[in-house]
Design a protein around this motif. Sequence first.
Motif, PDB file in Angstrom:
ATOM      1  N   MET A   1       0.822  -1.208   0.000  1.00 43.44           N
ATOM      2  CA  MET A   1       0.000   0.000   0.000  1.00 43.44           C
ATOM      3  C   MET A   1       0.858   1.261   0.000  1.00 43.44           C
ATOM      4  N   GLU A   3       3.861   1.585  -1.182  1.00 44.69           N
ATOM      5  CA  GLU A   3       4.512   1.731  -2.478  1.00 44.69           C
ATOM      6  C   GLU A   3       3.538   2.282  -3.517  1.00 44.69           C
ATOM      7  N   ARG A   4       2.289   1.863  -3.473  1.00 43.23           N
ATOM      8  CA  ARG A   4       1.288   2.380  -4.406  1.00 43.23           C
ATOM      9  C   ARG A   4       1.063   3.867  -4.179  1.00 43.23           C
ATOM     10  N   LYS A   5       1.028   4.290  -2.910  1.00 42.15           N
ATOM     11  CA  LYS A   5       0.857   5.707  -2.610  1.00 42.15           C
ATOM     12  C   LYS A   5       2.048   6.520  -3.098  1.00 42.15           C
ATOM     13  N   VAL A   7       4.095   5.805  -5.595  1.00 46.33           N
ATOM     14  CA  VAL A   7       4.057   5.889  -7.059  1.00 46.33           C
ATOM     15  C   VAL A   7       2.993   6.883  -7.509  1.00 46.33           C
ATOM     16  N   THR A   8       1.859   6.881  -6.827  1.00 47.61           N
ATOM     17  CA  THR A   8       0.774   7.803  -7.190  1.00 47.61           C
ATOM     18  C   THR A   8       1.187   9.254  -6.978  1.00 47.61           C
ATOM     19  N   LEU A  30      -0.247   3.859 -14.853  1.00 48.79           N
ATOM     20  CA  LEU A  30      -0.509   3.766 -13.417  1.00 48.79           C
ATOM     21  C   LEU A  30      -1.417   2.594 -13.094  1.00 48.79           C
ATOM     22  N   CYS A  31      -2.423   2.349 -13.926  1.00 51.39           N
ATOM     23  CA  CYS A  31      -3.322   1.222 -13.699  1.00 51.39           C
ATOM     24  C   CYS A  31      -2.581  -0.104 -13.807  1.00 51.39           C
ATOM     25  N   THR A  34      -0.202  -0.292 -10.559  1.00 46.72           N
ATOM     26  CA  THR A  34      -0.824  -0.392  -9.224  1.00 46.72           C
ATOM     27  C   THR A  34      -2.007  -1.343  -9.189  1.00 46.72           C
ATOM     28  N   ARG A  36      -4.992  -0.829 -10.169  1.00 49.65           N
ATOM     29  CA  ARG A  36      -6.244  -0.126  -9.892  1.00 49.65           C
ATOM     30  C   ARG A  36      -7.056  -0.030 -11.189  1.00 49.65           C
ATOM     31  N   ALA A  41      -7.896   4.998 -10.021  1.00 55.67           N
ATOM     32  CA  ALA A  41      -6.590   5.614 -10.259  1.00 55.67           C
ATOM     33  C   ALA A  41      -6.727   7.117 -10.489  1.00 55.67           C
TER      34      ALA A  41
END
Length: 243
Positions: A1, A3-5, A7-8, A30-31, A34, A36, A41
């Motif tokens: 989680m 790492e996803r934040k 990257v976002t 991004l999709c 991650t 998403r 996203a």
Amino acid sequence: MSERKAVTKITALRYARSDRAAKKTILDELCALTLRNRDHARKALRRALVLKQAKPRPPRPQLYGEDVIEALRFCWAVQGTPYGRLLAAALPDLVPRLRRCKELDIEDGTAALLLKIAPATIDRRLKADRGKLDPRGRSHTKPRTLLKDSIPMRTWAEWDDAVPGFVEIDLVGHEGGNSRGEFCFTLTITDISTGWTETRSVRNKAQKWVFAAIKVATAAFPFPIRGIDSDNGSEFINWGLLR
């Protein structure tokens, strides 16, 4: 989680500055990265650029009250004012002994807290008390600067620790914690290569006594003295020793 934040957040600024076609490509990347869906996203990218107001953390309730710290000060004084690591190791044996001898009158709850206090907490809570003991410091060295330019200095290339004759010299004062008045010193001269050490007692830091002790101590070495490393106190940095 996390790492996803991360990257976002990195992608959000690039996404906001791009045109429509580039945004579609960035969103697809991004999709894929991650996992998403596009709506999620897109919403995450918008939220990443919103500044959040940081709320101050509420202060934690104080675990150790003044009764615990007062007992800690007493134990600290009994042990000779050691640092927290040493005092914390001594408390499990010291506190029951003091209570048994009725030297420390505290409740069971206070004693339990006293035994679990951490070394870092001890140092932090006793910092002001430690500062009152020796506000001027305990060093006996008073630097002298006018003579330094006249003393030939050896560079690291000239200083060979593997050859006997390069020594460290120092004075240790025996003032018992009170540096006022006159007291004796010990002159220690140690050869770096061999570890050969000579010590001489000195009645005070007067240059003539220190110089006399250096002459006697260096004469006892089985090899000539090639270089001396000392601190910058006037007991060593003086015209008599230079000559």
